[in-house]
Design a protein around this motif. Structure first.
Motif, mmCIF file in Angstrom:
data_model
loop_
_atom_site.group_PDB
_atom_site.id
_atom_site.type_symbol
_atom_site.label_atom_id
_atom_site.label_comp_id
_atom_site.label_asym_id
_atom_site.label_seq_id
_atom_site.Cartn_x
_atom_site.Cartn_y
_atom_site.Cartn_z
ATOM 1 N N TRP A 1 -1.854 -44.992 -0.199
ATOM 2 C CA TRP A 1 -0.396 -44.679 0.480
ATOM 3 C C TRP A 1 1.042 -44.752 -0.218
ATOM 4 O O TRP A 1 1.821 -44.046 -0.118
ATOM 5 N N LEU A 2 1.027 -45.660 -1.309
ATOM 6 C CA LEU A 2 1.930 -45.868 -1.850
ATOM 7 C C LEU A 2 2.593 -44.767 -2.876
ATOM 8 O O LEU A 2 3.490 -44.170 -3.068
ATOM 9 N N ILE A 3 1.210 -44.299 -3.442
ATOM 10 C CA ILE A 3 1.353 -43.271 -4.376
ATOM 11 C C ILE A 3 1.609 -42.051 -3.861
ATOM 12 O O ILE A 3 2.450 -40.833 -4.133
ATOM 13 N N GLN A 4 1.235 -41.845 -2.423
ATOM 14 C CA GLN A 4 1.283 -40.579 -1.697
ATOM 15 C C GLN A 4 2.772 -40.248 -1.190
ATOM 16 O O GLN A 4 3.042 -39.367 -0.474
ATOM 17 N N GLY A 5 3.289 -41.539 -0.993
ATOM 18 C CA GLY A 5 4.680 -41.625 -0.314
ATOM 19 C C GLY A 5 4.621 -41.696 1.116
ATOM 20 O O GLY A 5 5.581 -41.432 1.917
ATOM 21 N N SER A 6 3.378 -42.269 1.716
ATOM 22 C CA SER A 6 3.184 -42.179 2.931
ATOM 23 C C SER A 6 4.085 -43.416 3.890
ATOM 24 O O SER A 6 4.555 -44.385 3.011
ATOM 25 N N SER A 7 4.226 -43.265 5.075
ATOM 26 C CA SER A 7 5.000 -44.289 5.668
ATOM 27 C C SER A 7 4.257 -45.468 5.951
ATOM 28 O O SER A 7 4.830 -46.430 6.488
ATOM 29 N N LYS A 8 2.943 -45.377 5.689
ATOM 30 C CA LYS A 8 2.116 -46.672 5.993
ATOM 31 C C LYS A 8 2.352 -47.593 4.918
ATOM 32 O O LYS A 8 2.639 -47.295 3.665
ATOM 33 N N THR A 9 2.258 -49.074 5.220
ATOM 34 C CA THR A 9 2.435 -49.840 4.158
ATOM 35 C C THR A 9 1.170 -50.945 4.284
ATOM 36 O O THR A 9 0.180 -50.777 5.121
ATOM 37 N N TYR A 10 1.127 -51.790 3.294
ATOM 38 C CA TYR A 10 0.128 -52.930 3.219
ATOM 39 C C TYR A 10 -0.106 -53.493 4.540
ATOM 40 O O TYR A 10 -1.234 -53.976 5.052
ATOM 41 N N LEU A 11 1.004 -53.677 5.419
ATOM 42 C CA LEU A 11 1.020 -54.289 6.666
ATOM 43 C C LEU A 11 0.055 -53.626 7.564
ATOM 44 O O LEU A 11 -0.425 -53.998 8.787
ATOM 45 N N ASP A 12 -0.211 -52.148 7.547
ATOM 46 C CA ASP A 12 -0.932 -51.469 8.170
ATOM 47 C C ASP A 12 -2.313 -51.296 8.101
ATOM 48 O O ASP A 12 -3.148 -50.781 8.594
ATOM 49 N N PHE A 13 -2.799 -52.172 7.001
ATOM 50 C CA PHE A 13 -4.231 -52.124 6.433
ATOM 51 C C PHE A 13 -5.025 -53.365 6.942
ATOM 52 O O PHE A 13 -4.390 -54.349 7.130
ATOM 53 N N GLY A 14 -6.190 -53.059 7.423
ATOM 54 C CA GLY A 14 -7.133 -53.965 7.956
ATOM 55 C C GLY A 14 -7.292 -54.152 9.467
ATOM 56 O O GLY A 14 -6.410 -53.645 10.152
ATOM 57 N N ILE A 15 -8.015 -54.769 9.804
ATOM 58 C CA ILE A 15 -8.440 -55.194 11.399
ATOM 59 C C ILE A 15 -7.684 -56.637 11.711
ATOM 60 O O ILE A 15 -8.060 -57.501 11.089
ATOM 61 N N PRO A 16 -6.854 -56.510 12.713
ATOM 62 C CA PRO A 16 -6.094 -57.968 13.008
ATOM 63 C C PRO A 16 -7.405 -58.793 13.366
ATOM 64 O O PRO A 16 -8.422 -58.475 13.838
ATOM 65 N N THR A 17 -6.885 -60.085 13.033
ATOM 66 C CA THR A 17 -7.636 -61.296 13.073
ATOM 67 C C THR A 17 -8.843 -61.254 11.891
ATOM 68 O O THR A 17 -9.007 -62.111 11.080
ATOM 69 N N PHE A 18 -9.582 -60.307 11.811
ATOM 70 C CA PHE A 18 -10.598 -60.339 10.883
ATOM 71 C C PHE A 18 -9.996 -60.095 9.455
ATOM 72 O O PHE A 18 -10.817 -60.270 8.284
ATOM 73 N N HIS A 19 -8.964 -59.419 9.300
ATOM 74 C CA HIS A 19 -8.451 -59.027 7.802
ATOM 75 C C HIS A 19 -8.254 -60.284 7.176
ATOM 76 O O HIS A 19 -8.376 -60.477 5.942
ATOM 77 N N GLY A 20 -7.443 -61.320 7.770
ATOM 78 C CA GLY A 20 -7.110 -62.506 7.206
ATOM 79 C C GLY A 20 -8.456 -63.470 6.779
ATOM 80 O O GLY A 20 -8.370 -64.160 5.648
ATOM 81 N N LEU A 21 -9.403 -63.325 7.561
ATOM 82 C CA LEU A 21 -10.618 -63.903 7.623
ATOM 83 C C LEU A 21 -11.352 -63.430 6.114
ATOM 84 O O LEU A 21 -11.802 -64.284 5.189
ATOM 85 N N LEU A 22 -11.326 -62.139 5.983
ATOM 86 C CA LEU A 22 -11.939 -61.632 4.923
ATOM 87 C C LEU A 22 -11.162 -61.949 3.454
ATOM 88 O O LEU A 22 -11.633 -61.895 2.437
#
Length: 413
Positions: free
Chosen positions: A128-149
């Protein structure tokens, strides 16, 4: 520092009795990071640093004094004694190969769940960063499960690095290296810094602090500063864009790389924000400490248990500038119960760190690496009450379920 490891992978892993290096004692690292923070603040290399020395030192005293007294009371005066020795030991029922197999299975499970996260998120933050997307690292992952992983992969890397340092076998090093690579792929400097600190504590704990280690650490620190600035510039839109936010004063050396300004601002502005919050904000005086403890719950439960307004305000406080929203680990405790809340949090932090400092098992020593990282990063965040970080301790108990099978305690005079 004496080291001995048996040659065969199928034999027991054992090191000779060794004293812990005093440089990673909880009091030393706590005083060191806060002394550096106050010292850098006193330079006033940014126009944003608006408070006097007395105002900053008053707040810092509420942080440092309770931590110091609690550590000294818990550990006692002999906590510095070189005769207080430690051992890392895996007995015949818990061989290196069994631990390696468990780590491999856990890594495979992490990989499968992460593929699901990538699919549902629509890609990776680095792309996303290379492509200039509006998405950031905050948009990655499934809430709750992402922190556990995240906590799982960090624990795998930590154990892998410990096995490498103990055995000198490079086949364990790839796990630790992969975690660092993954932190770059998901564009999270927090994970990168957390793991480097934990690796450093493990290295000093096992190998000691030699001149060669210090030299390598200095080179690594310089590289980290440069990388920190480069990643920061990518995420903020360029070095000049960040300079506009950082407002360097006339005293700031212009010849320094952008990474130095990033590090200076990141170290100095959290205490600046905390002092500003102390000056302007009235605590809620809630004995449940919702601001400090809500991050211990998964995202789904957090929104149910806590007031959504409280949760949404957690990252900031009363900021000097909206662009820099970090206010040390003590923002939440202050919002909950004022200066008394700050003192209480320091007492809890000191107690937990001192407890694992005294635990000389492999599990306890790795848990101390996690706690030492929490102590160091109190100048930024409250990682002690941050589930994706502190749950590494939970995973360590999962990989090492029975302490008696992990260590053999002894006192050698």
């Amino acid at each position: 520092m004496v080291f001995a490891a048996q040659a065969s992978d199928s034999t027991r892993l054992q090191t000779r009795w060794m004293p812990r290096c005093g440089w990673i004692h909880p009091l030393v690292i706590f005083w060191l990071v806060w002394a550096i923070t106050v010292g850098l603040y006193e330079l006033h290399l940014s126009e944003m640093l608006i408070f006097s020395s007395s105002q900053v030192m008053t707040v810092v005293a509420w942080i440092v004094i309770p931590f110091t007294l609690t550590t000294l009371i818990y550990l006692g005066c002999r906590s510095w004694d070189s005769l207080n020795l430690s051992s890392f030991y895996l007995d015949t029922d818990f061989r290196v190969e069994k631990l390696t197999r468990n780590l491999t299975i856990a890594l495979a499970i992490w990989a499968m769940l992460t593929v699901v996260e990538i699919f549902l998120s629509g890609g990776l933050p680095i792309l996303w960063l290379i492509q200039g997307s509006s998405k950031t690292y905050l948009d990655f992952g499934i809430p709750t499960f992402h922190g556990l992983l995240n906590s799982l992969i960090q624990t795998i890397g930590l154990i892998g690095f410990a096995l490498y340092v103990l055995t000198r076998r490079r086949r364990f090093l790839w796990m630790a290296g992969f975690v660092l690579l993954w932190s770059i792929i998901v564009v999270t400097r927090n994970m990168l810094i957390v793991m480097l600190i934990e690796y450093g504590v493990v290295w000093v704990m096992i190998r000691g602090l030699s001149k060669k280690t210090v030299a390598r650490s200095v080179v690594g620190l310089i590289a980290l500063i440069l990388a920190f600035g480069y990643i920061g510039d990518l995420r903020s839109g360029g070095a000049e864009s960040f300079r506009g936010v950082a407002e360097p004063s006339q005293n700031y050396p212009e010849w320094l790389p952008s990474g130095a300004l990033w590090v200076y601002i990141y170290v100095a502005t959290p205490i600046n924000n905390l002092v500003n919050t102390v000056q302007t904000t009235h605590p809620v005086y809630d004995p449940l400490f919702p601001y400090a403890t809500s991050q211990l719950l998964p995202t789904v439960l957090r929104k149910i248990v806590y007031d959504p307004t409280t949760v949404s305000e957690l990252p900031s406080g009363d900021l000097v500038t909206e662009a820099l929203n970090v206010s040390t680990a003590y923002l939440g405790p202050f919002r909950d119960f004022g200066m008394f809340g700050i003192a209480c949090f320091s007492i809890i932090m000191a107690y937990v760190a001192a407890h694992y400092w005294r635990d000389r098992s492999l599990r306890g020593s790795l848990a101390y690496a996690v706690l030492a990282q929490c102590v160091i990063l109190t100048i930024f965040f409250n990682h002690l009450f941050y589930l994706p970080i502190i749950s590494q301790v939970f995973w360590l108990y999962f990989f090492f379920p029975n302490r008696k099978r992990i260590e053999k305690m002894s006192t050698v005079a």
